[in-house]
Scaffold this motif. Structure first.
Motif, short mmCIF file in Angstrom:
data_model
loop_
_atom_site.label_atom_id
_atom_site.label_comp_id
_atom_site.label_asym_id
_atom_site.label_seq_id
_atom_site.Cartn_x
_atom_site.Cartn_y
_atom_site.Cartn_z
N PHE A 31 -70.73 -7.58 -12.12
CA PHE A 31 -71.89 -8.35 -12.57
C PHE A 31 -72.56 -7.71 -13.79
CE2 PHE A 31 -73.53 -11.85 -9.88
CZ PHE A 31 -72.45 -11.95 -9.02
N VAL A 32 -72.52 -6.39 -13.86
CA VAL A 32 -73.24 -5.73 -14.95
C VAL A 32 -72.31 -5.26 -16.07
CG1 VAL A 32 -75.24 -4.99 -13.62
CG2 VAL A 32 -73.22 -3.55 -13.70
N PRO A 51 -70.17 -6.78 -18.23
CA PRO A 51 -70.24 -7.42 -19.56
C PRO A 51 -71.51 -7.03 -20.31
CG PRO A 51 -69.68 -9.03 -17.86
CD PRO A 51 -70.05 -7.77 -17.15
N ALA A 52 -72.64 -7.05 -19.63
CA ALA A 52 -73.89 -6.69 -20.31
C ALA A 52 -73.85 -5.23 -20.74
CB ALA A 52 -75.08 -6.94 -19.39
N PHE A 75 -71.70 -4.91 -23.79
CA PHE A 75 -72.37 -5.47 -24.96
C PHE A 75 -73.43 -4.49 -25.49
CE2 PHE A 75 -75.63 -7.79 -27.21
CZ PHE A 75 -74.88 -8.57 -28.08
#
Lengths: 321, 290
Positions: A39-40, A42-43, A46
Motif C-alpha cells: 500500500f505504501v 508506490p508513494a 515516488f
C-alpha cells in the motif's frame, strides 16, 4: 502532528479503536503483511525519486562543474566548494539575500496583519458572511502566473489603472514606475504577494479564532475587557499556536516564491528583485551553470529546513496545548 | 484552551452563538463592509475580465466596464493558446489520476495500519512539501535529459504530481483516520482481501476527501509554472501557464489577448470555487500543510 492543520473532512470523528488490528499472524512475511507494505510502496518510491533524489542530486551537483558541456560529454569534474565560492563572491549574492529577506518579511507582515484583521471581521456572523469569506479565496486559487500577468497590467507605468486612479485622485503628480524603477520594484512585488497570501492567512486564522470559546470573552467582558483590550488579552494569547504555524509556514512558502517574481519583473529592473530562488533559476536555466544554481538551491534548502524545524516545534506545541 | 485542531473551521457551524446584540444592530453595516472588502480584493480579477473584453487590446483606453465587449482577444487567445490549454488539461487530469492512485492507498496505510515508522513517514511528507520547487527542477532537468522525458506529457505529469502527492496523502489520511476499522473488518470476515476491502469500502467512504484531494491536485497541476518553464525546451508540449509567460515577453502590446488567456486559465479555479465550495473550504484548511 499534521492533524493540527488537516481537517477530518466529512467523515464523522469516531474514536480510534483501542484493540490492536488483527495482528494474529506473528510471522513477518505473511501475504497480509506484504500486501500492507505494498500500500505504501508506490508513494514511498515516488517520494524517494522526486524529493529524495533531487535533494541528493543538488548536493552532488553543487560540488561539480556542471554546465552545458556536461550534457554533451557527460563529464562533470569535481570542484569542491568552488561553486559556493562563486555564489558568495558574486556581486548579486548579498543583494539577493537581502531581497529575499525583505520580500519574505514584507510579504508575511502584510499578509498576516490584513489577514488577521479580515479574519476578526468575518468572525461576526452577518448576512452573507460565509459566502463573502469563501469568495475571498479566489486570489489564492488562481494560477500565480495569471495573477502576475494581471498585476503587470494594473501596475503598468503609462496605462495601468493604478497610476491612472492615483493620478486622477491627485495622490501622485507623475506616474510611478512600479515595475520599471529599481527603487520601487521590490515594493510592488511585495504588494502583489501580499494580495496573493491574504486568503490563506484569513482562512487559517479564522479557523483559529473559531476555536476560542465565546465564554472567555463573556468572562473578560465582566472584568472590563472589551474591544482592543479583549483582542490583546484574550484573542492574541489564545491564538498564539495558530499564529506561529501561519507565520512559519508563510516564511517557508514565501522564501521559495519564483512564479510571481519571474512573471512581474524577471528579477529586474537592474537586479532589484533578485532573490535566492530567482538566482538559482537563472544560474541553472538561463546561464546553464547547474553547479552554481544547485549551490544557490542548497542555501535555500538550508534556510527552509531551519524554518521547517521551527514549524514542527511550533506545531507540536499547538498539539500539546 | 481546547486543541487547535482545524476540525473547527469545517464544522464551524456547530459553534455559532455570537452575542445577539452584535448581530441585530450592526449586521447590515457589516455586510456592506464585507462587500466592500471583497470588491477591493477581487478588483484585479474584475480588471482581468474587463481588459480581456476591451476592443483596442490596449489598457490605455480601457473603460471601467466593457460597454462594447469585443471578443477579438479571445479569438486571438484561442488561436495562439488553444493547444496549450488542451495540453494543460491533459497534464492536470493525468496528474490527478496518478496522484490519487498513489496517495490514497498510502494515506489509508498511514491512517489505519500500525507501522512502527509512521511518524517518521509523516515527518518526511511534511518536509517534502517544504522543498523548493527549483531544487526539484534542477535535478529533474538533468535526469529527464538522460531519460528522454524533457518535453513530454508523462514527464510533466510526474513532476506536477510533486505538488499534489504529499498534500493528497495528508488530507486523505486525516479523513481516513476516522473510518471505524470494524466496517473494514466486517468485509474481511466475509472473505474480501485487503485490496478488495480498500476498493469497495474505504474508497467509497472517503469519497468526499478524495474529491477534495483530486480538485486541489487539479488546481496545483493546472497552475504549475516552474516545471513547465524548466522541463520543456520546445513548443511541442507547452502548458498554458508557460504560454502566458511567453505572451508577457512578446505580446504586452496586445493586453486583451493576454488577459483573455488569463481568464481562460482561471476558469477551473472559478468553477471550483462556485460549484464545489464545500470541498474547497475543506481543502483550504488542509492547505495549511501545502
Amino acid at each position: 502532528m499534521s492533524v493540527t492543520t488537516v481537517p477530518p473532512t466529512e467523515v464523522p470523528m469516531s474514536r480510534r479503536r483501542d484493540t490492536p488490528p488483527p495482528a494474529r499472524h506473528r510471522r513477518r512475511f505473511t501475504l497480509e503483511n506484504v500486501t500492507r507494505i505494498l500500500f505504501v510502496v508506490p508513494a514511498g518510491l515516488f517520494l524517494l525519486a522526486f524529493f529524495g533524489y533531487p535533494v541528493v542530486k543538488n548536493v552532488t551537483m553543487s560540488l561539480q562543474e556542471y554546465t552545458t558541456r556536461t550534457f554533451f560529454t557527460g563529464e562533470a569534474p569535481w570542484v569542491g566548494l568552488a561553486n559556493y565560492a562563486t555564489v558568495v563572491g558574486s556581486q548579486l549574492f548579498s543583494p539577493a539575500l537581502i531581497n529575499t529577506a525583505l520580500f519574505t518579511i514584507g510579504s508575511i507582515a502584510g499578509q498576516f496583519v490584513i489577514g488577521l484583521a479580515l479574519a476578526e471581521f468575518f468572525r461576526r456572523k452577518f448576512p452573507l458572511s460565509g459566502f463573502l469569506r469563501s469568495m475571498l479565496l479566489l486570489p489564492w486559487l488562481l494560477p500565480l502566473i495569471v495573477s502576475s500577468a494581471t498585476w503587470r497590467m494594473i501596475l503598468d507605468r503609462d496605462s495601468g489603472i493604478l497610476n491612472e486612479t492615483l493620478g486622477s485622485l491627485g495622490i501622485i503628480s507623475s506616474p510611478i514606475p512600479w515595475l520599471t524603477s529599481p527603487s520601487v520594484a521590490l515594493i510592488a512585488v511585495v504588494l502583489v504577494n501580499i494580495w496573493i497570501g491574504i486568503p490563506f492567512n484569513v482562512t487559517i486564522l479564522y479557523g483559529g479564532l473559531q476555536d476560542i470559546p465565546e465564554e472567555l470573552y463573556e468572562a473578560g467582558a465582566l472584568d472590563g475587557a472589551t474591544g482592543w483590550k479583549a483582542f490583546w488579552h484574550i484573542t492574541l494569547p489564545n491564538l498564539r499556536p495558530v499564529v506561529s504555524v501561519v507565520l512559519v509556514l508563510g516564511v517557508v512558502y514565501t522564501i521559495k516564491v519564483l512564479d510571481i517574481i519571474l512573471g512581474l519583473t524577471n528579477g529586474g529592473p537592474a537586479n532589484a528583485t533578485q532573490t535566492l530562488s530567482v538566482r538559482s533559476y537563472q544560474e541553472s536555466f538561463v546561464n546553464f551553470e547547474f553547479g552554481v544554481g544547485a549551490a544557490y538551491s542548497n542555501i535555500l534548502i538550508v534556510i527552509s529546513l531551519l524554518f521547517a524545524v521551527i514549524y514542527l516545534r511550533a506545531n507540536r506545541r499547538a498539539v500539546d496545548e | 484552551m481546547t486543541t487547535t485542531t482545524a476540525t473547527a473551521p469545517v464544522v464551524a457551524a456547530s459553534r455559532r452563538h455570537p452575542k445577539p446584540a452584535r448581530r441585530t444592530t450592526h449586521s447590515g453595516i457589516f455586510t456592506v463592509l464585507g462587500v466592500i472588502f471583497l470588491a477591493i480584493m477581487l478588483f484585479p480579477v474584475y480588471w482581468m475580465v474587463n481588459a480581456s473584453l476591451q476592443p483596442s487590446g490596449n489598457t490605455l483606453t480601457a473603460e471601467f466596464f466593457p460597454w462594447n465587449p469585443s471578443f477579438a482577444g479571445y479569438e486571438r487567445a484561442i488561436a495562439d493558446q488553444g493547444a496549450n490549454l488542451v495540453t494543460s488539461l491533459v497534464i492536470s487530469l493525468g496528474s490527478v489520476v496518478f496522484s490519487i492512485a498513489i496517495a490514497a492507498p498510502a494515506a489509508y496505510a498511514l491512517a489505519q495500519f500500525r507501522f512502527r515508522w509512521i511518524n517518521a513517514a509523516l515527518l518526511a511528507i511534511l518536509i517534502s512539501q517544504m522543498i523548493p520547487g527549483i531544487v526539484i527542477a534542477n535535478a529533474l532537468y538533468t535526469a529527464y535529459n538522460d531519460l528522454g522525458l524533457l518535453n513530454s506529457i508523462p514527464g510533466l505529469i510526474l513532476a506536477d504530481s510533486t505538488h499534489c502527492i504529499p498534500f493528497a496523502i495528508l488530507i486523505l489520511r486525516a479523513s481516513m483516520i476516522g473510518i471505524p476499522p470494524s466496517i473494514v473488518e466486517a468485509a474481511r470476515v466475509d472473505g474480501a482481501g485487503l485490496v478488495r476491502a480498500f476498493v469497495s469500502i474505504v474508497v467509497p467512504v472517503s469519497r468526499n476527501a478524495i474529491i477534495t484531494a483530486a480538485l486541489f491536485s487539479f488546481l496545483f497541476s493546472w497552475s504549475d509554472f516552474l516545471f513547465a518553464l524548466t522541463l520543456t525546451t520546445t513548443e511541442g508540449v507547452r502548458p498554458v501557464t508557460l504560454g502566458i509567460y511567453q505572451y508577457l515577453g512578446s505580446q504586452v502590446a496586445n493586453w486583451s489577448a493576454v488577459m483573455a488567456t488569463a481568464v481562460l486559465s482561471s476558469i477551473p479555479a472559478i468553477l471550483l470555487l462556485v460549484l464545489a465550495q464545500r470541498f474547497i473550504a475543506a481543502g483550504a484548511v488542509g492547505g495549511a500543510v501545502k
